[in-house]
Design a protein around this motif. Structure first.
Motif, PDB file in Angstrom:
ATOM      1  N   LEU A  68       0.885  -1.136  -0.397  1.00  0.00           N
ATOM      2  CA  LEU A  68       0.424  -0.188   0.187  1.00  0.00           C
ATOM      3  C   LEU A  68       0.725   0.978   0.274  1.00  0.00           C
ATOM      4  O   LEU A  68       0.151   2.232  -0.877  1.00  0.00           O
ATOM      5  CB  LEU A  68      -1.050   0.030   1.380  1.00  0.00           C
ATOM      6  N   ILE A  69       1.810   1.189   0.587  1.00  0.00           N
ATOM      7  CA  ILE A  69       2.640   1.977   1.046  1.00  0.00           C
ATOM      8  C   ILE A  69       3.471   2.753  -0.232  1.00  0.00           C
ATOM      9  O   ILE A  69       3.744   3.897  -1.079  1.00  0.00           O
ATOM     10  CB  ILE A  69       4.053   2.493   1.534  1.00  0.00           C
ATOM     11  N   GLY A  70       3.949   1.494  -0.831  1.00  0.00           N
ATOM     12  CA  GLY A  70       4.111   1.533  -2.424  1.00  0.00           C
ATOM     13  C   GLY A  70       3.294   2.781  -3.703  1.00  0.00           C
ATOM     14  O   GLY A  70       3.192   2.884  -4.609  1.00  0.00           O
ATOM     15  N   LEU A  71       1.894   1.732  -3.118  1.00  0.00           N
ATOM     16  CA  LEU A  71       1.256   1.803  -3.918  1.00  0.00           C
ATOM     17  C   LEU A  71       0.363   3.415  -4.146  1.00  0.00           C
ATOM     18  O   LEU A  71       0.808   4.498  -5.200  1.00  0.00           O
ATOM     19  CB  LEU A  71      -0.174   1.497  -4.173  1.00  0.00           C
ATOM     20  N   THR A  72       1.117   3.985  -2.980  1.00  0.00           N
ATOM     21  CA  THR A  72       1.048   5.467  -2.170  1.00  0.00           C
ATOM     22  C   THR A  72       1.441   6.735  -3.406  1.00  0.00           C
ATOM     23  O   THR A  72       1.516   7.269  -3.784  1.00  0.00           O
ATOM     24  CB  THR A  72       0.089   6.326  -1.117  1.00  0.00           C
ATOM     25  N   VAL A  73       2.983   5.294  -3.726  1.00  0.00           N
ATOM     26  CA  VAL A  73       4.081   6.647  -4.620  1.00  0.00           C
ATOM     27  C   VAL A  73       4.005   6.977  -5.839  1.00  0.00           C
ATOM     28  O   VAL A  73       3.843   7.335  -6.150  1.00  0.00           O
ATOM     29  CB  VAL A  73       5.414   6.382  -3.751  1.00  0.00           C
ATOM     30  N   LEU A  74       3.133   5.448  -6.327  1.00  0.00           N
ATOM     31  CA  LEU A  74       3.080   5.084  -7.685  1.00  0.00           C
ATOM     32  C   LEU A  74       2.213   6.421  -8.222  1.00  0.00           C
ATOM     33  O   LEU A  74       2.927   7.497  -9.725  1.00  0.00           O
ATOM     34  CB  LEU A  74       1.905   4.331  -7.814  1.00  0.00           C
ATOM     35  N   PRO A  75       1.245   7.330  -8.042  1.00  0.00           N
ATOM     36  CA  PRO A  75       1.520   8.852  -7.970  1.00  0.00           C
ATOM     37  C   PRO A  75       1.494  10.229  -7.927  1.00  0.00           C
ATOM     38  O   PRO A  75       1.659  10.670  -9.574  1.00  0.00           O
ATOM     39  CB  PRO A  75      -0.546   8.898  -6.953  1.00  0.00           C
ATOM     40  N   LEU A  76       2.406   9.770  -7.441  1.00  0.00           N
ATOM     41  CA  LEU A  76       4.158  11.466  -7.256  1.00  0.00           C
ATOM     42  C   LEU A  76       4.384  10.651  -8.399  1.00  0.00           C
ATOM     43  O   LEU A  76       5.024  11.747  -9.368  1.00  0.00           O
ATOM     44  CB  LEU A  76       4.572  10.710  -6.384  1.00  0.00           C
ATOM     45  N   VAL A  81       5.254  12.788 -14.264  1.00  0.00           N
ATOM     46  CA  VAL A  81       5.252  12.311 -15.550  1.00  0.00           C
ATOM     47  C   VAL A  81       3.878  13.417 -16.239  1.00  0.00           C
ATOM     48  O   VAL A  81       4.277  13.908 -17.820  1.00  0.00           O
ATOM     49  CB  VAL A  81       4.953  11.093 -15.546  1.00  0.00           C
ATOM     50  N   GLN A  82       2.903  14.099 -16.056  1.00  0.00           N
ATOM     51  CA  GLN A  82       2.208  14.371 -15.941  1.00  0.00           C
ATOM     52  C   GLN A  82       2.747  15.890 -16.091  1.00  0.00           C
ATOM     53  O   GLN A  82       2.630  16.858 -17.191  1.00  0.00           O
ATOM     54  CB  GLN A  82       0.845  14.772 -15.296  1.00  0.00           C
ATOM     55  N   ALA A  83       3.911  16.352 -15.182  1.00  0.00           N
ATOM     56  CA  ALA A  83       4.356  17.651 -15.994  1.00  0.00           C
ATOM     57  C   ALA A  83       5.142  17.618 -16.930  1.00  0.00           C
ATOM     58  O   ALA A  83       5.273  18.469 -17.528  1.00  0.00           O
ATOM     59  CB  ALA A  83       5.359  18.414 -14.710  1.00  0.00           C
ATOM     60  N   LEU A  84       6.145  16.747 -16.672  1.00  0.00           N
ATOM     61  CA  LEU A  84       6.625  16.528 -18.455  1.00  0.00           C
ATOM     62  C   LEU A  84       5.830  16.465 -19.540  1.00  0.00           C
ATOM     63  O   LEU A  84       6.298  16.934 -20.353  1.00  0.00           O
ATOM     64  CB  LEU A  84       7.600  15.417 -17.771  1.00  0.00           C
ATOM     65  N   THR A  85       4.856  15.403 -19.423  1.00  0.00           N
ATOM     66  CA  THR A  85       4.217  15.870 -20.625  1.00  0.00           C
ATOM     67  C   THR A  85       3.811  17.257 -21.180  1.00  0.00           C
ATOM     68  O   THR A  85       3.465  17.279 -21.981  1.00  0.00           O
ATOM     69  CB  THR A  85       3.406  14.775 -20.853  1.00  0.00           C
ATOM     70  N   ALA A  86       2.794  17.772 -20.027  1.00  0.00           N
ATOM     71  CA  ALA A  86       2.602  18.984 -20.797  1.00  0.00           C
ATOM     72  C   ALA A  86       3.287  19.654 -20.633  1.00  0.00           C
ATOM     73  O   ALA A  86       3.493  20.771 -21.380  1.00  0.00           O
ATOM     74  CB  ALA A  86       1.605  19.435 -18.856  1.00  0.00           C
ATOM     75  N   ALA A  87       4.663  20.036 -20.689  1.00  0.00           N
ATOM     76  CA  ALA A  87       5.885  20.868 -20.679  1.00  0.00           C
ATOM     77  C   ALA A  87       5.944  20.250 -22.364  1.00  0.00           C
ATOM     78  O   ALA A  87       6.279  21.317 -23.092  1.00  0.00           O
ATOM     79  CB  ALA A  87       7.130  20.636 -19.499  1.00  0.00           C
ATOM     80  N   LEU A  88       6.768  19.054 -22.717  1.00  0.00           N
ATOM     81  CA  LEU A  88       7.182  18.369 -23.801  1.00  0.00           C
ATOM     82  C   LEU A  88       5.621  18.947 -25.269  1.00  0.00           C
ATOM     83  O   LEU A  88       5.950  19.679 -25.664  1.00  0.00           O
ATOM     84  CB  LEU A  88       6.922  17.147 -23.785  1.00  0.00           C
ATOM     85  N   ALA A  89       4.282  18.699 -24.424  1.00  0.00           N
ATOM     86  CA  ALA A  89       3.149  19.285 -25.318  1.00  0.00           C
ATOM     87  C   ALA A  89       3.221  20.879 -25.495  1.00  0.00           C
ATOM     88  O   ALA A  89       2.813  20.897 -26.454  1.00  0.00           O
ATOM     89  CB  ALA A  89       2.105  18.622 -24.848  1.00  0.00           C
ATOM     90  N   ASN A  90       3.424  21.640 -24.481  1.00  0.00           N
ATOM     91  CA  ASN A  90       3.302  23.112 -24.426  1.00  0.00           C
ATOM     92  C   ASN A  90       4.402  23.797 -25.409  1.00  0.00           C
ATOM     93  O   ASN A  90       4.151  24.064 -26.337  1.00  0.00           O
ATOM     94  CB  ASN A  90       3.434  23.530 -23.550  1.00  0.00           C
ATOM     95  N   GLY A  91       5.914  22.506 -25.734  1.00  0.00           N
ATOM     96  CA  GLY A  91       6.629  23.410 -26.020  1.00  0.00           C
ATOM     97  C   GLY A  91       6.801  22.779 -27.679  1.00  0.00           C
ATOM     98  O   GLY A  91       7.680  22.992 -27.962  1.00  0.00           O
ATOM     99  N   SER A  92       6.388  22.359 -27.918  1.00  0.00           N
ATOM    100  CA  SER A  92       6.142  21.823 -28.894  1.00  0.00           C
ATOM    101  C   SER A  92       5.514  22.231 -29.897  1.00  0.00           C
ATOM    102  O   SER A  92       4.172  21.872 -30.600  1.00  0.00           O
ATOM    103  CB  SER A  92       5.947  19.709 -29.341  1.00  0.00           C
TER     104      SER A  92
END
Length: 150
Positions: A68-76, A81-92
């Motif tokens: 469960l602790i590992g599962l709580t780390v997964l959203p982090l 990944v969300q921040a990286l994909t947003a930055a890459l999409a906005n920069g493309s």
């Protein structure tokens, strides 16, 4: 601490659900501009990360099982990944500042990653509820299906 884990997990799920609403608000704001996605940005870059960290903290303080602790780390990780994909999409964009097919594809992956994150948080919330309300050792839960004799 286990009840706190349930509460913060539920708040995280609500925050993720609102994230989709805020994205729609940004998409349908006319005329669109940098401020159209302000709620989406604040929620995604401040509130969700803080709630994610609190979920990890409360899982550890509740002495939750390692899984469960590992599962709580997964959203982090998914938030990163969300921040990286947003930055890459906005920069493309092309020279005129218009979206490119590559940028639009990455933006689509941003949405898919968000859906995956919601599913993970649902799993965290279910596991947190189960941890907070365990079945006593001497009790066996029985599931009766419709149409079967009790």
């Amino acid at each position: 601490m286990r009840k706190a884990l349930v509460v913060v997990s539920a708040l995280l799920l609500v925050s993720f659900a609102l994230q989709f609403v805020f994205a729609a608000v940004g998409a349908f704001t006319t005329p669109g501009g940098d401020g159209a996605y302000a709620l989406h940005s604040v929620n995604g870059m401040a509130i969700i990360p803080v709630l994610t960290l609190l979920t990890i903290l409360f899982a550890a303080l509740a002495r939750a099982p390692g899984r469960l602790i590992g599962l709580t780390v997964l959203p982090l990780g998914l938030v990163v990944v969300q921040a990286l994909t947003a930055a890459l999409a906005n920069g493309s964009t092309d020279a005129a500042g218009a979206s490119t097919p590559f940028g639009l594809t990455i933006a689509g992956l941003h949405a898919v990653n968000g859906i995956i994150a919601v599913h993970v948080v649902v799993g965290v919330l279910r596991a947190a509820r189960k941890l907070a309300d365990p079945v006593p050792a001497d009790v066996t839960r029985v599931t009766v299906r419709e149409g079967e004799p009790a």
